[in-house]
Scaffold this motif. Structure first.
Motif, PDB file in Angstrom:
ATOM      1  N   LEU A   1       5.195  -7.943   9.662  1.00 58.57           N
ATOM      2  CA  LEU A   1       4.727  -8.852   9.046  1.00 58.57           C
ATOM      3  C   LEU A   1       4.567  -8.107   7.535  1.00 58.57           C
ATOM      4  O   LEU A   1       4.743  -6.663   7.836  1.00 58.57           O
ATOM      5  CB  LEU A   1       3.855  -9.139   9.539  1.00 58.57           C
ATOM      6  CG  LEU A   1       3.579 -10.581  10.831  1.00 58.57           C
ATOM      7  CD1 LEU A   1       2.515 -10.777  11.019  1.00 58.57           C
ATOM      8  CD2 LEU A   1       4.757 -11.142  10.420  1.00 58.57           C
ATOM      9  N   VAL A   2       4.243  -8.334   6.604  1.00 54.32           N
ATOM     10  CA  VAL A   2       4.035  -8.455   5.488  1.00 54.32           C
ATOM     11  C   VAL A   2       2.930  -6.892   5.942  1.00 54.32           C
ATOM     12  O   VAL A   2       2.249  -7.809   5.820  1.00 54.32           O
ATOM     13  CB  VAL A   2       3.545  -8.981   4.428  1.00 54.32           C
ATOM     14  CG1 VAL A   2       2.633  -8.843   3.146  1.00 54.32           C
ATOM     15  CG2 VAL A   2       4.903  -9.769   3.443  1.00 54.32           C
ATOM     16  N   GLY A   3       2.523  -6.404   5.358  1.00 53.50           N
ATOM     17  CA  GLY A   3       2.296  -5.047   5.263  1.00 53.50           C
ATOM     18  C   GLY A   3       2.196  -3.757   6.124  1.00 53.50           C
ATOM     19  O   GLY A   3       0.954  -2.845   6.708  1.00 53.50           O
ATOM     20  N   ALA A   4       2.758  -4.547   7.660  1.00 52.83           N
ATOM     21  CA  ALA A   4       2.843  -3.139   8.224  1.00 52.83           C
ATOM     22  C   ALA A   4       3.966  -2.202   7.702  1.00 52.83           C
ATOM     23  O   ALA A   4       4.126  -2.155   7.059  1.00 52.83           O
ATOM     24  CB  ALA A   4       3.766  -3.967   9.386  1.00 52.83           C
ATOM     25  N   PRO A   5       2.977  -0.924   7.881  1.00 54.30           N
ATOM     26  CA  PRO A   5       2.966  -0.095   7.569  1.00 54.30           C
ATOM     27  C   PRO A   5       3.866   1.108   8.364  1.00 54.30           C
ATOM     28  O   PRO A   5       4.403   0.880   9.747  1.00 54.30           O
ATOM     29  CB  PRO A   5       1.759   0.910   8.176  1.00 54.30           C
ATOM     30  CG  PRO A   5       0.995   0.186   9.405  1.00 54.30           C
ATOM     31  CD  PRO A   5       1.923  -1.331   8.542  1.00 54.30           C
ATOM     32  N   ALA A   6       4.827   2.245   7.861  1.00 54.97           N
ATOM     33  CA  ALA A   6       5.778   2.441   8.246  1.00 54.97           C
ATOM     34  C   ALA A   6       5.608   2.943   9.154  1.00 54.97           C
ATOM     35  O   ALA A   6       6.475   4.592  10.479  1.00 54.97           O
ATOM     36  CB  ALA A   6       7.461   2.817   8.006  1.00 54.97           C
TER      37      ALA A   6
END
Length: 529
Positions: free
Chosen positions: A416-421
């Motif tokens: 989802l949008v914002g999910a950090p790598a």
């Protein structure tokens, strides 16, 4: 997917797109977890999608959960193995796809009778077995000292030991927002504050809807090949409207239940573990869950016939939570300790012979059905299984011949949008801050007012980001769902509201609802008499 360039959510642009004469593949009514999940899944499969919500996204049930991403320990006790297995699988998917908003959390069941540790421990070992490779950690049998180490303020008198197991927790409103923004990134058009005024029928079939901009009054006619009613506890109103157009009434399918939550300071349980009592004096479950720097106590399960947007707690529900908490915490929370009290309505599916009695016994499984006109309705279920529910809704659209079938599974690996790598260091129970934005934190910090803190975890830049990129229209949107302050400390939310209103004005938005929000903060502080 992640994004470092947040997409704007300018109202004028959204309404201009809404006015275009397009026939969509799918029109979704309802911007809670279920509707947003359907919109995301359909958009991810390449369908054209429009979603309209009468209020703000997640305004209803979807921002008022107990904040648990869980398989449902008590559903296991009820023998609903299929629901638990599905929820445990979906729990892992959700935690993987939004690690900044949903994370594992250890729970401890304290035992005050010798039989409790082995009895509940065996059940939780079954919980582990059902999870299989999707498990978050092994269940542990603990002695008295270890239990008190995990729950330092639990009542020590009579404590025999405990059982520790793992589940998840999340920020429900911000997860709903992430679903909306991810769906938008996939091409869906989503508009809040746009209630549906009527369904469109032609030849006995539903072919679209008429909605209205709640702010400006402009009406829009939206045509779609498939229309989904995902309005939660309110689905029966649309079902009735659809049925009346065909000259045949329908039986209500929702038996509403309400759950009350009380928020107090973390010093009542200063731990990174949650406390769970699986069976209280009246058979209900009691939670004490650390969340965003506070402690949530709950919940209840009471039938409710009316469907207010802002339901209020019954006195007996508050008494139950405070009295039961006093049995398990060394220092009992009192009325003056309450920072916020809020209520969520659950859309439980009513069985054919239901007479509106005990909602605790009703299934938490979801139901998807299609009317004679082709209106697809989905209700029931739980937050954890929103993604599986969306797949079932699309499968129904395919079965009814409303849409051409396309393979499922498009959202299984969709971050989802914002999910950090990179791995997430901050925990959800620690409080809000830059970390709440995941990979978008730098974009938020680049806005004016990044170091102008209104309160711990809320800067002026965060308010501006809510307006520019997160669909926020009102002070309530910002302080209840973009930032969770209304749910955490209603008194503080009231103090900050005037400045938030000023920032909205600086961003070109005038919210006439400030007095109403201030009154709402008092409702969240007031215990029923």
């Amino acid at each position: 997917m992640t994004t470092d360039s947040p997409a704007p959510t300018a109202r004028a642009e959204l309404l201009a797109r809404l006015a275009r004469p397009i026939t969509y593949d799918l029109a979704v009514i309802g911007g809670g977890a279920t509707g947003l999940g359907v919109a995301l899944d359909a958009a991810a499969r390449g369908f054209s999608v429009v979603l309209v919500e009468s209020d703000d996204f997640a305004k209803g049930t979807s921002s008022r959960a107990t904040k648990l991403v869980h398989g449902g320990v008590r559903y296991l006790a009820q023998g609903n193995i299929a629901l638990v297995r599905e929820a445990l699988h979906e729990r892992t998917t959700l935690l993987r796809n939004a690690p900044h908003l949903a994370q594992p959390l250890p729970f401890v069941m304290p035992s005050y009778h010798l039989w409790e540790t082995p009895f509940y421990g065996i059940g939780l070992k079954m919980y582990d077995a059902l999870a299989g490779e999707a498990g978050l950690g092994a269940t542990e049998f603990m002695g008295r000292a270890r239990t008190l180490h995990c729950l330092p303020t639990a009542r020590a008198e009579g404590l025999k030991g405990g059982v520790k197991y793992w589940d998840g927790q999340f920020d429900d409103a911000r997860l709903a927002l992430a679903l909306a923004r991810t769906a938008a990134a996939k091409g869906a058009l989503l508009v809040n504050y746009c209630p549906v005024r009527e369904l469109l029928h032609e030849g006995g079939k539903v072919v679209g809807l008429v909605c209205e901009d709640a702010e400006g009054g402009q009406r829009f006619t939206l045509r779609a090949r498939a229309v989904v009613n995902a309005t939660g506890v309110w689905v029966d109103a649309l079902r009735q409207q659809d049925a009346e157009a065909l000259g045949k009434p329908v039986r209500p399918m929702v038996a509403p239940s309400q759950g009350v939550h009380i928020v107090v300071d973390r010093d009542f349980l200063p731990s990174d573990h949650a406390l769970l009592v699986p069976k209280t004096a009246d058979g209900r479950v009691l939670f004490a869950v650390p969340w965003l720097g506070k402690l949530i106590l709950g919940t209840t399960d009471s039938p409710r016939q009316d469907l207010p947007r802002e339901p209020q707690a019954f006195r007996e529900e508050v008494d139950f939570i405070l009295n039961e908490s006093a049995k398990y915490l060394r220092r009992a929370p009192r009325a003056e300790d309450v920072r916020s009290i809020w209520v969520g309505l659950r859309p439980l599916v009513r069985p054919p012979d239901d007479e509106g009695g005990n909602t605790k016994a009703l299934s938490r499984e979801h139901t998807v059905l299609a009317s004679r006109s082709g209106l697809v309705t989905v209700t029931g279920g739980k937050w954890t299984t929103y993604r599986a529910m969306a797949e079932d809704v699309l499968a129904k659209c395919f079965d009814e011949g409303l849409l051409p079938a396309r393979p499922a599974g498009a959202t299984v690996q969709l971050r989802l949008v914002g999910a950090p790598a990179t791995p997430v260091r901050h925990r959800i129970y620690e409080g809000q801050g830059w970390h709440s934005y995941g990979s978008e934190a730098a974009a938020v910090q680049a806005l004016p007012g990044a170091q102008a803190w209104l309160a711990e975890g809320l800067s002026e830049a965060m308010v501006r980001f809510a307006v520019r990129c997160e669909y926020a229209r009102t002070v309530e949107d910002v302080l209840a769902r973009r930032c969770r302050l209304l749910f955490l400390d209603a008194r503080l939310a009231a103090r900050l509201a005037p400045r938030v209103a000023e920032i909205l004005q600086e961003e070109g938005q005038n919210d006439p609802g400030l007095p109403g929000f201030l009154a709402l903060t008092q409702q969240y502080l007031q215990l029923p008499v």
